[in-house]
Write an enzyme that holds these catalytic residues in place. Structure first.
Site, PDB file in Angstrom:
ATOM      1  N   CYS A   1       0.842  -1.185   0.000  1.00  0.00           N
ATOM      2  CA  CYS A   1       0.000   0.000   0.000  1.00  0.00           C
ATOM      3  C   CYS A   1       0.871   1.225   0.000  1.00  0.00           C
ATOM      4  O   CYS A   1       1.487   1.526   1.002  1.00  0.00           O
ATOM      5  CB  CYS A   1      -0.865   0.034   1.241  1.00  0.00           C
ATOM      6  N   VAL A   2       0.956   1.921  -1.081  1.00  0.00           N
ATOM      7  CA  VAL A   2       1.652   3.196  -1.027  1.00  0.00           C
ATOM      8  C   VAL A   2       0.724   4.279  -1.553  1.00  0.00           C
ATOM      9  O   VAL A   2      -0.319   3.971  -2.070  1.00  0.00           O
ATOM     10  CB  VAL A   2       2.973   3.192  -1.820  1.00  0.00           C
TER      11      VAL A   2
END
Lengths: 103, 409
Positions: A102-103
């Site tokens: 998750c960025v």
């Protein structure tokens, strides 16, 4: 989603070959997927796989760093056990979803 | 007197101060914010400093300019959070009691986590641009650099503002073009991700831009250590990338008070309900922004959208109602692509960045996943919006919930 027969067991997999239901996983299924990835499973591998499955069941997000701090193996060791994308490969063999970054 | 305690006076803490002071009765509610530093940094501006586009004065203002009257402000480090006792111990020895607490302590770079990173080349040929010190040191370095291998590396996930490293290499490309020395600079983008970005469509668009700009991408590289003598970065599986100058995004961690207080995960981020934004451990504690372990970007836009949800749920908790507001992980990022152009991505927990127009369906004026001049103006104007509207907790013409209108599947 498709059903695939792995080591004599019918399991549900997604388009990338990850099991969609971790409860369908058996040691034999793991060995078979590992073989496809070119990995021969040892007891050490299974320690990592069981750790991954436990954490996944608890709803914890897995990262390479986290596995490296698990006490089972360090990050270098993880790369040796599962060469090339270690978390992706070990997750696939452990019958849990593909780790999402998750960025 | 009932008490609300806000830990951290950055983007999130400041927004919450303003929102809450606006509605809570001063005779009934005491609001206190604690932060160790007096300066508020406009962090999106750090990116521009190495290229001489912004200077230090463009990105700093006193924090006190943004706290509303009627809020107690304490500048101190936080020693310990004692959730069971509803109190926080400060480094100056003070003990603060609370009825409700908001944790908004953010994320920090931890170069010490990587062997060899903060060594003899640190701020000589190795720089970060996520701190004012690093950005300014890199500015000085670039002034006299004659070219060579410029390597950007992301050490660990998650990290703050996931598009900033992309913007950095795009701006570097434009900057060295402008100096007439682009042919002397070899730019390489080294990332632990499988590609330029995480999600398929954004990755496709951004990979295209990388190719167009002659920037090499090395994916699946997980940094183990930096070899200062040989000037190369080395991954856990033995890959090596040589550099003449290294721009590093160090391991990001939450504030170490979380570790001391037993409130954080392995990177000191606070386990938080991803929908209600309430701490998983304490019912009267909420977590905003980068400090939380949410599966979305660590970025100002997420803080801004999350603040709306947190505000509603905190008011519900105060009034004994169920927490009905749900955060969808909405993020919205401008991506500077150099040469006066930019792109925008808009996404949430479940929807990847898609092409389209934003915020008005079919109209824009911004183009999602497109490289346009207007998107760049958005980024330029945003600094004003940040100081004058966003931090003050005022309404913005963008919904906190992501909208599918205007997006093309």
């Amino acid at each position: 989603m498709a059903t695939k027969n792995i080591a004599g067991v019918n399991v549900d997999v997604n388009e990338e070959g990850y099991l969609t239901d971790p409860s369908q996983w058996t040691k034999e299924v793991a060995a078979e997927i590992a073989k496809e990835e070119g990995i021969e499973l040892t007891d050490k591998h299974f320690e990592v796989l069981n750790y991954l499955r436990d954490e996944n069941e608890k709803g914890n997000v897995l990262t390479i760093r986290k596995v490296g701090k698990s006490g089972i193996t360090d990050i270098k060791g993880l790369y040796t056990l599962f060469p090339g994308g270690p978390l992706k490969k070990s997750s696939k063999i452990a019958g849990i979803p593909k780790p999402t970054s998750c960025v | 007197m009932k008490k609300i305690l806000i830990l951290g006076g950055g983007t999130g803490g400041t927004i919450m101060c303003n929102k809450l002071r606006n509605v809570l009765d001063r005779e009934e509610w005491d609001i206190t914010v604690v932060d160790q530093f007096k300066t508020h940094y406009y962090q999106p501006g750090f990116l521009f400093i190495p290229f001489g586009i912004y200077n230090k004065n463009d990105v700093i203002k006193p924090k006190s300019d943004f706290f509303p009257p009627g809020v107690n402000v304490i500048y101190s480090k936080i020693e310990l959070i004692e959730g069971e006792k509803n109190q926080v111990k400060l480094a100056n020895g003070q003990i603060l009691k609370y009825d409700y607490m908001i944790i908004a302590t953010g994320t920090e770079t931890s170069p010490d986590e990587t062997p060899g990173l903060k060594d003899k080349l640190w701020y000589k040929e190795i720089f970060d641009f996520y701190t004012i010190e690093g950005a300014l040191a890199l500015r000085e370095f670039f002034k006299t650099w004659e070219g060579g291998k410029l390597v950007l590396n992301i050490a660990e996930l998650p990290f703050k503002c996931p598009v900033a490293p992309l913007e950095f290499v795009f701006l570097a490309d434009a900057y060295f073009h402008g100096l007439g020395m682009r042919d002397k600079v070899d730019i390489t983008y080294v990332t632990p991700l499988p590609g330029a970005f995480t999600k398929p469509r954004a990755t496709k668009m951004l990979s295209g831009l990388m190719e167009e700009k002659n920037i090499k991408v090395i994916p699946e590289f997980y940094l183990e250590h930096v070899d200062n003598d040989a000037k190369k970065i080395v991954s856990y599986d033995g890959q090596e990338v040589p550099f003449d100058v290294l721009t590093i995004i160090p391991v990001n961690k939450g504030n170490d008070v979380m570790e001391r207080s037993g409130l954080g995960d392995d990177l000191n981020f606070v386990p938080t309900d991803k929908y209600t934004l309430r701490s998983e451990k304490f019912e009267n504690v909420f977590v905003l922004g980068d400090a939380a372990n949410l599966p979305t970007s660590k970025a100002g836009a997420v803080v801004h959208f999350g603040a709306e949800v947190l505000f509603e749920n905190l008011m519900s908790a105060i009034e004994g109602r169920p927490l009905l507001a749900k955060f969808d992980g909405h993020a919205n990022c401008y991506i500077e692509t150099g040469f006066g152009k930019g792109s925008i991505i808009d996404f949430n927990y479940d929807t990847e960045p898609l092409p389209g127009s934003f915020p008005l369906p079919g109209v824009g004026p911004f183009g999602l996943l497109q490289n346009t001049r207007f998107n760049h103006y958005g980024k330029v104007i945003f600094r004003w919006v940040y100081w004058h509207i966003l931090l003050r907790g005022k309404e913005m013409p963008i919904s906190n919930e992501m909208s599918m209108a205007g997006k093309k599947l």
